[in-house]
Design a protein around this motif. Structure first.
Motif, short mmCIF file in Angstrom:
data_model
loop_
_atom_site.label_atom_id
_atom_site.label_comp_id
_atom_site.label_asym_id
_atom_site.label_seq_id
_atom_site.Cartn_x
_atom_site.Cartn_y
_atom_site.Cartn_z
N ASP A 1 22.67 -20.23 -11.16
CA ASP A 1 21.56 -21.24 -11.87
C ASP A 1 20.16 -20.17 -11.96
N ARG A 2 20.52 -19.12 -12.45
CA ARG A 2 19.28 -18.42 -13.00
C ARG A 2 19.55 -17.51 -14.07
N LEU A 3 19.07 -17.78 -15.19
CA LEU A 3 19.42 -17.06 -16.56
C LEU A 3 18.30 -17.27 -17.51
N ARG A 4 17.99 -16.00 -18.35
CA ARG A 4 17.15 -16.20 -19.17
C ARG A 4 17.67 -15.29 -20.62
N LEU A 5 17.56 -15.92 -21.50
CA LEU A 5 18.11 -15.32 -22.94
C LEU A 5 16.79 -15.54 -23.93
N ALA A 6 16.61 -14.46 -24.45
CA ALA A 6 15.52 -14.24 -25.57
C ALA A 6 15.95 -13.75 -26.79
N LEU A 7 15.72 -14.39 -27.80
CA LEU A 7 16.05 -14.23 -29.22
C LEU A 7 14.71 -13.79 -29.90
N PRO A 8 14.36 -12.56 -30.01
CA PRO A 8 13.10 -12.14 -30.86
C PRO A 8 13.51 -12.32 -32.33
N GLY A 9 12.54 -13.01 -33.10
CA GLY A 9 12.69 -13.00 -34.48
C GLY A 9 11.08 -12.47 -35.27
N LYS A 10 11.01 -12.51 -36.63
CA LYS A 10 10.07 -11.75 -37.19
C LYS A 10 8.97 -12.68 -36.86
N MET A 11 8.07 -11.87 -35.87
CA MET A 11 6.83 -12.53 -35.38
C MET A 11 6.85 -13.80 -34.49
N SER A 12 8.15 -13.82 -33.80
CA SER A 12 8.47 -14.86 -33.10
C SER A 12 9.49 -14.65 -31.96
N GLU A 13 9.65 -15.59 -31.19
CA GLU A 13 10.71 -15.41 -29.96
C GLU A 13 11.14 -16.84 -29.72
N THR A 14 12.52 -16.85 -29.40
CA THR A 14 13.11 -18.31 -28.75
C THR A 14 13.57 -17.81 -27.60
N ASP A 15 13.20 -18.68 -26.28
CA ASP A 15 13.85 -18.23 -25.14
C ASP A 15 14.11 -19.55 -24.28
N LEU A 16 15.46 -19.24 -23.78
CA LEU A 16 15.95 -20.32 -22.75
C LEU A 16 16.03 -19.81 -21.42
N ILE A 17 15.20 -20.41 -20.70
CA ILE A 17 14.95 -20.19 -19.21
C ILE A 17 15.60 -21.02 -18.30
N VAL A 18 16.33 -20.72 -17.50
CA VAL A 18 17.03 -21.60 -16.34
C VAL A 18 16.77 -21.06 -15.00
N ASN A 19 16.21 -21.72 -14.23
CA ASN A 19 15.71 -21.39 -12.72
C ASN A 19 16.11 -22.75 -11.92
N GLY A 20 17.48 -22.81 -11.49
CA GLY A 20 17.80 -23.89 -10.73
C GLY A 20 17.83 -25.15 -11.73
N ASP A 21 16.96 -26.35 -11.29
CA ASP A 21 16.94 -27.25 -11.95
C ASP A 21 15.84 -27.22 -13.00
N GLN A 22 15.15 -26.43 -13.19
CA GLN A 22 13.91 -26.07 -14.01
C GLN A 22 14.35 -25.20 -15.33
N VAL A 23 14.54 -26.10 -16.31
CA VAL A 23 15.11 -25.51 -17.54
C VAL A 23 13.91 -25.69 -18.82
N TRP A 24 13.77 -24.39 -19.52
CA TRP A 24 12.72 -24.63 -20.57
C TRP A 24 13.29 -24.02 -21.74
N LEU A 25 12.94 -24.51 -22.77
CA LEU A 25 13.31 -23.80 -24.00
C LEU A 25 11.90 -23.50 -24.97
N TRP A 26 11.80 -22.28 -25.30
CA TRP A 26 10.44 -21.96 -25.80
C TRP A 26 10.55 -21.43 -27.13
N ARG A 27 9.94 -22.00 -28.06
CA ARG A 27 9.94 -21.25 -29.65
C ARG A 27 8.56 -21.34 -29.73
N SER A 28 8.15 -19.84 -29.89
CA SER A 28 6.96 -19.18 -30.22
C SER A 28 6.37 -19.50 -31.51
N GLU A 29 7.41 -19.59 -32.41
CA GLU A 29 7.10 -19.93 -33.88
C GLU A 29 6.57 -21.20 -34.14
N ASP A 30 7.20 -22.25 -33.29
CA ASP A 30 6.36 -23.73 -33.42
C ASP A 30 5.52 -23.74 -32.09
#
Length: 372
Positions: free
Chosen positions: A100-129
């Protein structure tokens, strides 16, 4: 996305390819690990897969040099898009602290997309947007239900799964015990097709010398000295990541939205249904490394959705297909006529009678399949 272990069934396929006789490790220089046969390594990998993924963190680099013609600029084609992964180098950062604890980060050109899982707390972050999506209703024990929220990425474990599932009795296997990957001693399995019609020269699969986790996969084409495709860890640590890696607070000014995990589950089910429908329409000629997929397809299909979704996925796919077709060569034979495209690792034949044949084989083998 998070199925990291090498499946036992896939390992069994390669074990069958090796046969009853042992394959002795081919030592290059002074061995850094005890010599092991291929059968022993596959058994070790199967045991590691059954025991589940260990806590770890690391950085993965994927590099593709497939020899495709220049791809067009496509709307929304950021560094984390599936189309962008067809060429160049791309980075994936991974932190895994448990089920139940996972983080994946895909850096892009001047951006990053992250999936963060912490128990039932789940976030998807897109810095480009500048957008953070809170995913609610998540089952902490089943990240696969929402991991599809992250754009396509390949890990050494996923690539190893594909390699092992393709190997069959037409494979020559050798072993070395002197590799180093991500500064860790590693064993290396080398799988080479016997059939000369395959465009693949060999595939090298490196297994960690301590954990037997796949650390790197390299696919070599016959036409080049450097890998046509490579994915591997540049750094990896098999210790629990720090807790702060799994916490996330949206930056000030970010747009925050909420989506239900069921939405991603529905998307995944729809994708699976499309895949099943495609498999139902396709047939396979041959087996193993030189198998050819044949399915109904027409050039007319390329423009069917262009006007409806010129800037969306359908339009993007059409733009890619149009670019590839412009580089195609006209061919003909007893089977009919059509256009053929060849990259370092893949050939495709689009026939005028409405068939698409694809395989990691020579164009000549595709034409043989078209005549069968």
């Amino acid at each position: 996305m998070t199925r990291w272990g090498v499946p036992v069934a896939a390992i069994a396929v390669v074990a069958a390819a090796i046969g009853a006789g042992p394959v002795i490790a081919a030592v290059q220089g002074e061995p850094t690990l005890p010599a092991r046969t291929a059968e022993q390594l596959l058994a070790d990998a199967a045991k590691a897969s059954q025991s589940g993924m260990k806590p770890m963190s690391g950085t993965v680099i994927q590099t593709a040099s497939l020899g495709l013609p220049g791809l067009p600029e496509i709307s929304g084609m950021g560094g984390s898009s599936p189309a962008a992964l067809l060429a160049g180098s791309h980075e994936l950062k991974v932190w895994y602290g448990g089920a139940d604890r996972l983080r994946l980060a895909l850096p892009g050109k001047m951006s990053e997309t992250d999936l963060i899982v912490n128990g039932d707390q789940v976030w998807l972050w897109r810095s480009e947007d500048n957008e953070a999506t809170r995913i609610s209703g998540v089952d902490p024990e089943a990240q696969d239900k929402h991991a599809t929220a992250l754009p396509s990425a390949t890990t050494p474990q996923q690539a190893a799964q594909q390699v092992l599932s393709r190997a069959a009795t037409d494979t020559v296997v050798s072993v070395s015990n002197t590799e180093r990957v991500a500064d860790r001693p590693a064993y290396q399995l080398v799988l080479a097709p016997k059939d000369g019609a395959s465009l693949v020269k060999e595939v090298k699969l490196a297994l960690d010398g301590e954990t037997f986790v796949p650390l790197r996969v390299q696919v070599y084409a016959k036409s080049a000295a450097e890998p046509a495709f490579e994915v591997g860890f540049t750094s990896v640590t098999f210790t629990p990541p720090a807790a702060e890696n799994f916490t996330f607070t949206p930056p000030a000014g970010a747009k925050v939205t909420e989506r239900a995990a069921d939405e991603f589950s529905k998307q995944d089910r729809a994708r699976q249904e499309r895949e099943r429908a495609l498999k139902g329409r396709a047939k396979v000629v041959g087996q193993g490394w030189t198998s050819v997929a044949v399915l109904p397809f027409s050039v007319k299909d390329l423009g069917a959705n262009q006007s409806q979704d010129a800037d969306g996925p359908a339009g993007n796919a059409n733009a890619l297909a149009d670019t590839l077709l412009r580089s195609a060569k006209q061919v003909s034979g007893p089977w009919g006529s059509g256009r053929v495209i060849q990259s370092k690792l893949l050939s495709a034949l689009l026939t005028d009678d409405g068939r698409l044949l694809v395989g990691a084989v020579t164009p000549e083998r595709l034409q043989e399949a078209a005549a069968s």
